[in-house]
Scaffold this motif. Structure first.
Motif, PDB file in Angstrom:
ATOM      1  N   ILE A  73     126.953  68.056  20.148  1.00 15.60           N
ATOM      2  CA  ILE A  73     126.060  66.908  20.308  1.00 15.60           C
ATOM      3  C   ILE A  73     124.633  67.389  20.604  1.00 15.60           C
ATOM      4  CG2 ILE A  73     125.551  64.891  21.747  1.00 15.60           C
ATOM      5  CD1 ILE A  73     128.573  64.521  22.024  1.00 15.60           C
TER       6      ILE A  73
ATOM      7  N   MET B  14     123.386  70.304  19.898  1.00 15.04           N
ATOM      8  CA  MET B  14     122.859  70.990  18.721  1.00 15.04           C
ATOM      9  C   MET B  14     122.295  69.971  17.739  1.00 15.04           C
ATOM     10  SD  MET B  14     124.901  73.041  15.844  1.00 15.04           S
ATOM     11  CE  MET B  14     125.417  71.556  15.058  1.00 15.04           C
ATOM     12  N   LEU B  15     123.054  68.884  17.542  1.00 11.81           N
ATOM     13  CA  LEU B  15     122.579  67.862  16.610  1.00 11.81           C
ATOM     14  C   LEU B  15     121.304  67.209  17.129  1.00 11.81           C
ATOM     15  CD1 LEU B  15     126.005  66.308  15.672  1.00 11.81           C
ATOM     16  CD2 LEU B  15     124.604  67.843  14.310  1.00 11.81           C
TER      17      LEU B  15
ATOM     18  N   VAL C 229     118.605  69.558  16.269  1.00 10.67           N
ATOM     19  CA  VAL C 229     118.367  69.553  14.823  1.00 10.67           C
ATOM     20  C   VAL C 229     117.633  68.276  14.414  1.00 10.67           C
ATOM     21  CG1 VAL C 229     119.611  69.304  12.646  1.00 10.67           C
ATOM     22  CG2 VAL C 229     120.233  71.098  14.210  1.00 10.67           C
ATOM     23  N   GLY C 230     117.750  67.230  15.233  1.00  7.07           N
ATOM     24  CA  GLY C 230     117.058  65.984  14.927  1.00  7.07           C
ATOM     25  C   GLY C 230     117.824  65.122  13.958  1.00  7.07           C
ATOM     26  N   LEU C 231     119.129  65.023  14.159  1.00 10.69           N
ATOM     27  CA  LEU C 231     119.929  64.143  13.315  1.00 10.69           C
ATOM     28  C   LEU C 231     119.633  62.699  13.703  1.00 10.69           C
ATOM     29  CD1 LEU C 231     122.434  64.830  11.320  1.00 10.69           C
ATOM     30  CD2 LEU C 231     123.673  63.566  13.046  1.00 10.69           C
ATOM     31  N   PRO C 232     119.445  61.814  12.716  1.00 12.45           N
ATOM     32  CA  PRO C 232     119.220  60.416  13.069  1.00 12.45           C
ATOM     33  C   PRO C 232     120.362  59.891  13.925  1.00 12.45           C
ATOM     34  CG  PRO C 232     118.850  60.761  10.735  1.00 12.45           C
ATOM     35  CD  PRO C 232     119.404  62.043  11.273  1.00 12.45           C
ATOM     36  N   GLY C 233     120.012  59.124  14.939  1.00 12.78           N
ATOM     37  CA  GLY C 233     121.039  58.655  15.863  1.00 12.78           C
ATOM     38  C   GLY C 233     121.084  59.497  17.119  1.00 12.78           C
TER      39      GLY C 233
ATOM     40  N   PHE D 188     115.652  62.895  16.689  1.00  7.85           N
ATOM     41  CA  PHE D 188     115.163  62.340  15.434  1.00  7.85           C
ATOM     42  C   PHE D 188     113.961  61.420  15.629  1.00  7.85           C
ATOM     43  CE2 PHE D 188     115.338  58.751  12.410  1.00  7.85           C
ATOM     44  CZ  PHE D 188     114.986  59.434  11.279  1.00  7.85           C
ATOM     45  N   VAL D 189     114.054  60.530  16.613  1.00  7.32           N
ATOM     46  CA  VAL D 189     113.053  59.468  16.737  1.00  7.32           C
ATOM     47  C   VAL D 189     111.653  60.053  16.873  1.00  7.32           C
ATOM     48  CG1 VAL D 189     112.369  57.441  18.035  1.00  7.32           C
ATOM     49  CG2 VAL D 189     114.777  58.009  17.807  1.00  7.32           C
TER      50      VAL D 189
ATOM     51  N   PHE E 279     110.515  61.990  13.701  1.00  7.93           N
ATOM     52  CA  PHE E 279     110.207  61.141  12.558  1.00  7.93           C
ATOM     53  C   PHE E 279     108.936  60.325  12.785  1.00  7.93           C
ATOM     54  CE2 PHE E 279     110.529  57.785   9.499  1.00  7.93           C
ATOM     55  CZ  PHE E 279     110.813  58.534   8.372  1.00  7.93           C
TER      56      PHE E 279
ATOM     57  N   ILE F 136     112.310  70.280   9.792  1.00  3.79           N
ATOM     58  CA  ILE F 136     113.598  69.628   9.524  1.00  3.79           C
ATOM     59  C   ILE F 136     114.578  70.617   8.915  1.00  3.79           C
ATOM     60  CG2 ILE F 136     114.729  67.939   8.030  1.00  3.79           C
ATOM     61  CD1 ILE F 136     112.499  66.103   8.375  1.00  3.79           C
ATOM     62  N   ILE F 137     114.085  71.407   7.964  1.00  5.02           N
ATOM     63  CA  ILE F 137     114.979  72.355   7.300  1.00  5.02           C
ATOM     64  C   ILE F 137     115.299  73.510   8.237  1.00  5.02           C
ATOM     65  CG2 ILE F 137     115.269  73.869   5.318  1.00  5.02           C
ATOM     66  CD1 ILE F 137     113.185  72.230   3.866  1.00  5.02           C
TER      67      ILE F 137
ATOM     68  N   ALA G 183     117.627  73.141  11.262  1.00  5.98           N
ATOM     69  CA  ALA G 183     119.043  73.094  10.876  1.00  5.98           C
ATOM     70  C   ALA G 183     119.561  74.500  10.642  1.00  5.98           C
ATOM     71  CB  ALA G 183     119.217  72.249   9.621  1.00  5.98           C
TER      72      ALA G 183
ATOM     73  N   ILE H 233     119.743  55.809  19.652  1.00  6.03           N
ATOM     74  CA  ILE H 233     120.090  54.489  19.136  1.00  6.03           C
ATOM     75  C   ILE H 233     119.196  53.402  19.735  1.00  6.03           C
ATOM     76  CG2 ILE H 233     121.988  52.837  18.841  1.00  6.03           C
ATOM     77  CD1 ILE H 233     122.854  55.260  17.518  1.00  6.03           C
TER      78      ILE H 233
ATOM     79  N   TRP I 286     115.611  48.657  16.217  1.00  2.00           N
ATOM     80  CA  TRP I 286     115.895  50.069  16.496  1.00  2.00           C
ATOM     81  C   TRP I 286     114.643  50.754  17.060  1.00  2.00           C
ATOM     82  CZ3 TRP I 286     117.189  54.181  12.139  1.00  2.00           C
ATOM     83  CH2 TRP I 286     117.477  55.423  12.747  1.00  2.00           C
TER      84      TRP I 286
ATOM     85  N   PHE J  18     119.654  57.209   8.326  1.00  2.90           N
ATOM     86  CA  PHE J  18     120.648  57.412   9.385  1.00  2.90           C
ATOM     87  C   PHE J  18     122.026  57.626   8.760  1.00  2.90           C
ATOM     88  CE2 PHE J  18     123.941  55.276  11.941  1.00  2.90           C
ATOM     89  CZ  PHE J  18     123.890  56.023  13.098  1.00  2.90           C
TER      90      PHE J  18
ATOM     91  N   ARG K 254     119.534  69.314   3.705  1.00  6.42           N
ATOM     92  CA  ARG K 254     118.312  69.154   4.495  1.00  6.42           C
ATOM     93  C   ARG K 254     117.063  69.422   3.659  1.00  6.42           C
ATOM     94  NH1 ARG K 254     117.127  68.336  10.362  1.00  6.42           N
ATOM     95  NH2 ARG K 254     118.652  66.691  10.561  1.00  6.42           N
TER      96      ARG K 254
END
Lengths: 494, 635
Positions: free
Chosen positions: A379, A381-382, A385-389, A393-394, A397, A418-419, A422, A468, B64, B138, B172
């Motif tokens: 969790i 790590m994600l 990495v900036g995974l949406p959710g 990420f917020v 982005f 972003i790349i 990851a 979220i 959101w 998302f 990615r």
């Protein structure tokens, strides 16, 4: 509203708790009392800071919970504190992380427990004090005082090369501090005021601004840190004990970002506009360069330290875009990084406590023995990495959205993260967690214990909540940031 | 109902994730599968409502992100396109859930597997039902995560872990373009929700935008950036390398994620944004080209692969190419139609392959199969049905969708549509060849697995064959039943502006052209029969005689090797260079270490003066006095 000095209580409660701890005798039996007192003090502070959040008026862009007392009769120095939407979350971050740090040090700190806990509580006081200061001199005192407990934490409870690390740390910060003090004196001579609140705007001539900006830059760029002033950070992280790294990454780096928002953007708008290209260039270099360096690391903590520099590159881009998305993105990124990188360092601490090494090569296949650990690590790590959710990420982005309004080059640079993020995070995760256990020493390694669960699970939940429901955090800071942007645009419109 | 379709899979994931190992694993399997079948029934109900021309609707959930005028909601957009994707995703997912109960029988992490499948389904449903680009992102990255987790599901396998990372990272690279595209769309349109964008699309037809100091037509640039994302997700030429490696995951995963649903997300994106793509002339040429090139490129590799799953994987890649060039020539409905039929027959092919692999005890090499028809006739029949569908045998589902794509390419005014048309026909030939090669090598001819293994081969249990039946029904009938709605007489009423329909009336190919395309398929099969029946050595001889071509195909055009040299090695070299040379030598050397060196050096020289000899000091004093006096006298 509350009619007692809530903010002062929050600032000084940890210190009082720390001083009380001094009177507890330290031996085998009572060292637990010390830990419990420290923990309860910090939890109490956290609860009070939550009250602060509940009482915070979202519709008021200026400072709230103000307290003001004169220090000297002849000078305009005040004990003047208060918070706005920007400092609120920095304070919450400090009060949230401190109890976790104390818990994380529960069993791995065995010598000088009393002094250790006192250092942490004192650190908490000065961190909160710094974020709550409205008087610049007061800010400076707290800003510098942060270094004292941090030196002690790295220098006494740190690893083998701690002397080199603290020396490097010292050299870098010294230069910044001196210049910042000179800048503060110049400001006072020019305006006869030390109030951050009343100096928001455009009170200095362009040339003075340039000088002041550079002086502050020297201090904050080291703190945050920006490329090429970042090399103290990996060393400091590697040598610091786990909790020290957590505070260092979680809160101390944000002092730089906070300073940029308050001083550079808030008080020196014309100089800021002048230096925007420089900042953008350094930030983009930071993102690409340090992400690549992170890829090559063999020490887990160093890797995460370098990733911090890359993430802070996003923050500096966001701040110096000086538009709504940029600044809010930078704030979100700082909050998120405060939680995620703190959590990652805590995760490293978990396996370090068991195996006493941070070499990536040593590990591998941990998922076979530590499934819960693998899950929470995933969790975070994600988040990184900036995974949406997730929280990461917020901020990232919003900064990209904000950057498109400035220049496409900056967008490309920021999005490159972003790349790369990851690549190095997944590669790290694979090497530590996945695969089969090849090192016999790992065969008996145990999964998270109850204490570690109590530390890591709230952080994991925060990562998701921030991702979220980011509006919980964006709403209170909105008007304060709008005020800063309006001031900035008015100053530069002339 | 739409809420239920989306959130029930999330609940079943959370049930597995939070309460895993609390109960018997069968409970988790029954609950997750049951929920998915329920979702699937709901989806079909919604789909039939849209067949009856239901109005599109938007279900608001909550806000959101709102930052300045950048406002993004969590919401569900229901229209024909969403409804179509709903049935595709939930039907295949339900089949795969059921199938996995049998396929993963011997695995120790069944609960985790079912949980991940449900998580994937949730993200995919979010993706297809989003009402704005960010929520779609998302879902987009979420399915990427699920794909990463499922490819690396057997995390003790090094190859699986590497494939998982590769999939995530290559995706990615695409997302890099997608993210910038979203930012750009917000910059241009001031909003990222679909209706607001589409309303303004007209206004920006001839608009220019500056990007990287160059001027581009706005819509072309934005569509191009989004298409980079689509290329990553849908494994198009250049960003395709992750898809074959993704076959390291369990076969049900390949069927669900890497064939039927996730990889089609890119096609979906283009169709969803069709009101914008309509005006992006240059980007459309690019899409057509990439689609056609991918179609034939991937098919050329599929010809010589020996791993049964890899053949199907490259075939997926190739079919996705068809969908893209259909989208490129503006036939978004044909593209989505092929997406739908392809989902059924490709899932069928993969699950049948899984059934073969299951029967052969995890053997995937076709060289060690052969003659399995007698042992597993049911699976073999299913594979035959899937193969007939994919080559476009008349009245099977693939026939309608592929013909429609070729028709559209033939009649399109797009500059390279004719090139795409030719490539499409050639690819049909190759498709027929590799499909029949797969059938021959696996099910017919002599057995090559050794008598012991052969005797142990057994037909799969009912939980695995029932999904095959369901998908087979879809593979046969989805074309004939829905052609009128998707591409035929009722298309205008059916799509109801959910996507743009560029071609006004349905035109059939001229008879000669139609015959040519069918002839191509027949030739493909014929060549295959020539090579693979009766004579064992013919294939081998041929591979020697056509060596350079054979090697190129066998080694996947060496793309992996080239990428490894160009990107992976360079990045690691650069990383070490920055670290050792940049940080340690330059910055530290000139910075803190340099300063401390300077100080200790200079203090060393200064300390020389403190020799301790009185005459040294006396001499220095005398010298000083002389200088001072001289200065004093002259001034």
């Amino acid at each position: 509203m509350i009619d007692w000095p809530l903010l002062s209580v929050i600032i000084f409660l940890p210190l009082v708790g720390g001083l009380i701890i001094l009177f507890i005798k330290e031996d085998e039996v009572t060292s637990n009392n010390i830990k419990w007192s420290a923990l309860l003090t910090s939890i109490g502070t956290f609860i009070l800071s939550l009250i602060l959040w509940l009482q915070f008026d979202y519709l008021n862009p200026s400072y709230q919970f103000q307290e003001k007392f004169r220090w000297f009769d002849d000078f305009n120095f005040f004990y003047h504190i208060g918070i706005d939407g920007v400092s609120l979350f920095m304070i919450l971050l400090s009060t949230f992380l401190t109890p976790l740090c104390i818990l994380a040090s529960w069993s791995n700190i065995q010598k000088r427990v009393k002094e250790y806990m006192l250092s942490f509580l004192f650190l908490e006081t000065v961190m909160i004090g710094m974020f709550a200061s409205i008087d610049i001199l007061l800010f400076y005192i707290f800003f510098e005082a942060v270094l004292i407990p941090m030196y002690l934490i790295i220098g006494i409870w740190g690893g083998a090369r701690r002397i080199y690390a603290s020396f490097k740390f010292f050299l870098y910060t010294l230069l910044g501090s001196v210049l910042m003090l000179i800048a503060i004196i110049v400001m006072y001579i020019n305006t006869n005021s030390m109030s951050i609140e009343s100096l928001q705007g455009n009170f200095f001539s362009f040339n003075t601004q340039i000088f002041l900006w550079l002086a502050f830059f020297a201090s904050f760029a080291v703190k945050i840190p920006m490329w090429p002033f970042h090399t103290w950070l990996p060393d400091a992280h590697v040598e610091a004990p786990t909790a020290g790294s957590v505070i260092l990454a979680g809160v101390l780096l944000k002092m730089g970002g906070y300073g940029f928002i308050r001083f550079s953007v808030g008080m020196l708008p014309e100089a800021t506009e002048f230096f925007v290209p420089l900042i953008m260039m350094l930030s983009i270099i930071a993102i690409i360069y340090t992400s690549l360096v992170a890829l090559a690391q063999t020490d887990i903590k160093k890797l995460i330290a370098y990733s911090s520099v890359a993430h802070m590159g996003i923050v500096t881009i966001g701040i110096f875009l000086v538009n709504q998305q940029g600044l809010e993105g930078a704030m979100m990124q700082m909050i998120s990084h405060g939680i995620v990188s703190a959590a990652l360092f805590l995760c490293v601490g978990v396996i370090y406590d068991r195996m006493h090494t941070r070499e990536i090569k040593f590990y591998g296949g941990l998922v076979q023995r530590m499934p819960l650990y693998a899950t929470v690590f995933m969790i975070f790590m994600l988040g990184s990495v900036g995974l949406p959710g997730t929280s990461g990420f917020v901020g990232e982005f919003l900064v990209i959205v904000g950057a498109f309004q400035l220049s496409s080059f900056v967008v490309i640079g920021a999005a490159f993260g972003i790349i790369l993020s990851a690549v190095y995070m997944l590669y790290l995760y694979k090497r530590i967690i996945f695969g089969t256990i090849t090192n016999n020493k790992l065969l008996e390694i145990l999964d998270l214990n109850t204490r570690e669960k109590i530390i890591l699970i709230p952080l994991a939940i925060s990562v998701i909540i921030l991702g979220i429901f980011p509006n919980i955090f964006l709403d209170p800071m909105r008007l304060s940031l709008e005020l800063i942007i309006t001031n900035y645009e008015m100053a530069n419109a002339k | 109902m739409a809420n239920a379709i989306i959130f029930l899979p999330l609940l079943s994931f959370l049930f597995c994730f939070l309460l895993g190992n609390r109960f018997n694993f069968k409970i988790y399997q029954i609950i997750t599968t049951g929920i998915l079948f329920a979702c699937s029934i709901f989806s079909w109900i919604i789909f039939f409502q849209y067949l009856g021309n239901k109005e599109p609707e938007i279900i608001y959930i909550f806000n959101w992100i709102s930052s300045g005028n950048f406002i993004v909601d969590w919401s569900i957009r229901l229209d024909t396109l969403t409804a179509v994707m709903f049935i595709v995703v939930t039907t295949v997912s339900a089949c795969v859930h059921l199938y996995s109960i049998g396929y993963m029988e011997e695995d120790t992490s069944k609960v985790r597997f079912m949980g991940y499948l449900s998580l994937f389904t949730f993200f995919m449903l979010v993706l297809v039902s989003s009402n704005n680009l960010l929520q779609m992102f998302f879902g987009w990255e979420g399915v990427g995560l699920a794909s990463y987790l499922l490819i690396g599901f057997w995390h003790h396998k090094e190859t699986a872990n590497n494939a998982a990372i590769k999939a995530f990272v290559v995706n990615r690279v695409g997302d890099f373009g997608y993210a910038i595209g979203i930012a750009g769309i917000f910059f241009v349109f001031g909003s990222i929700s679909f209706d607001n964008i589409f309303e303004q699309a007209d206004l920006f037809k001839n608009h220019q935008i500056e990007f990287l100091s160059l001027n581009f037509p706005t819509l072309d640039l934005l569509c191009f950036l989004l298409f980079i994302g689509a290329m990553g997700k849908s494994a198009q030429l250049g960003l395709h390398t992750w898809l074959p490696d993704a076959m390291e995951g369990p076969t049900p995963v390949s069927a669900l994620i890497h064939a039927a649903t996730m990889v089609t997300a890119g096609v979906f994106l283009v169709a969803r944004m069709s009101p914008l793509y309509e005006f992006a002339n240059f980007t459309n040429l690019f899409i057509t080209f990439i689609g056609a090139a991918t179609a034939i490129f991937a098919a050329s590799i599929a010809l010589t692969q020996n791993d049964i799953k890899r053949v199907i994987a490259y075939s997926t890649c190739s079919q996705l190419g068809y969908m893209f060039f259909a989208a490129g020539v503006g036939a978004y409905n044909a593209s989505i139609f092929h997406l739908t039929t392809h989902a059924f027959f490709k899932a069928l092919l993969f699950l049948s392959a899984g059934s073969v692999i299951h029967a052969m005890h995890h053997e995937q090499d076709m060289r060690k199969m052969g003659g399995l028809f007698k042992k597993i006739p049911l699976t073999a029949t299913m594979m035959w049905i899937g193969s007939l569908a994919i080559i476009g045998f008349p009245y099977f589902s693939g026939y309608y969708s592929k013909e429609s794509i070729l028709e559209n390419a033939y009649y399109s005014s797009n500059g390279i549509a004719f090139f795409a048309y030719i490539v499409g026909i050639l690819t049909a030939l190759l498709t027929a060849f590799y499909s029949w090669r797969l059938l021959f090598l696996t099910f017919h001819g002599a057995n090559r697995s050794g008598i012991e293994t052969y005797n142990k081969v057994h037909e799969s249990p009912f939980v695995m064959t029932i999904p095959l039946f369901i998908l087979a029904i879809g593979s046969i009938f989805s074309g004939i039943l829905f052609a009128d709605y998707f591409i035929g007489y009722y298309k205008k009423e059916f799509w109801d502006n959910a996507i743009i329909l560029t071609q006004s009336s349905h035109k059939y190919l001229p008879l000669t052209q139609s015959l040519i395309s069918k002839l191509a398929v027949a030739i493909g099969i014929f060549i295959c029969i020539l090579i693979y029946t009766n004579n064992k050595d013919r294939a081998k001889n041929l591979s020697y005689n056509l060596d350079p071509l054979y090697s190129i195909s066998k080694n996947k055009w060496y793309v992996d090797e080239i990428y490894h040299k160009i990107f992976v090695l360079t990045f690691f070299k650069l990383a070490n260079f920055f670290w050792k040379r940049g940080d340690e030598k330059t910055i530290d050397g000139l910075g803190p270490n340099g300063i401390s060196w300077l100080i200790s050096k200079s203090s060393f020289y200064v300390s020389i003066f403190q020799s301790g000899y009185l005459f040294h000091y006396a001499f220095a004093m005398l010298g000083g006095l002389v200088i001072f006096l001289t200065w004093f006298i002259y001034y």
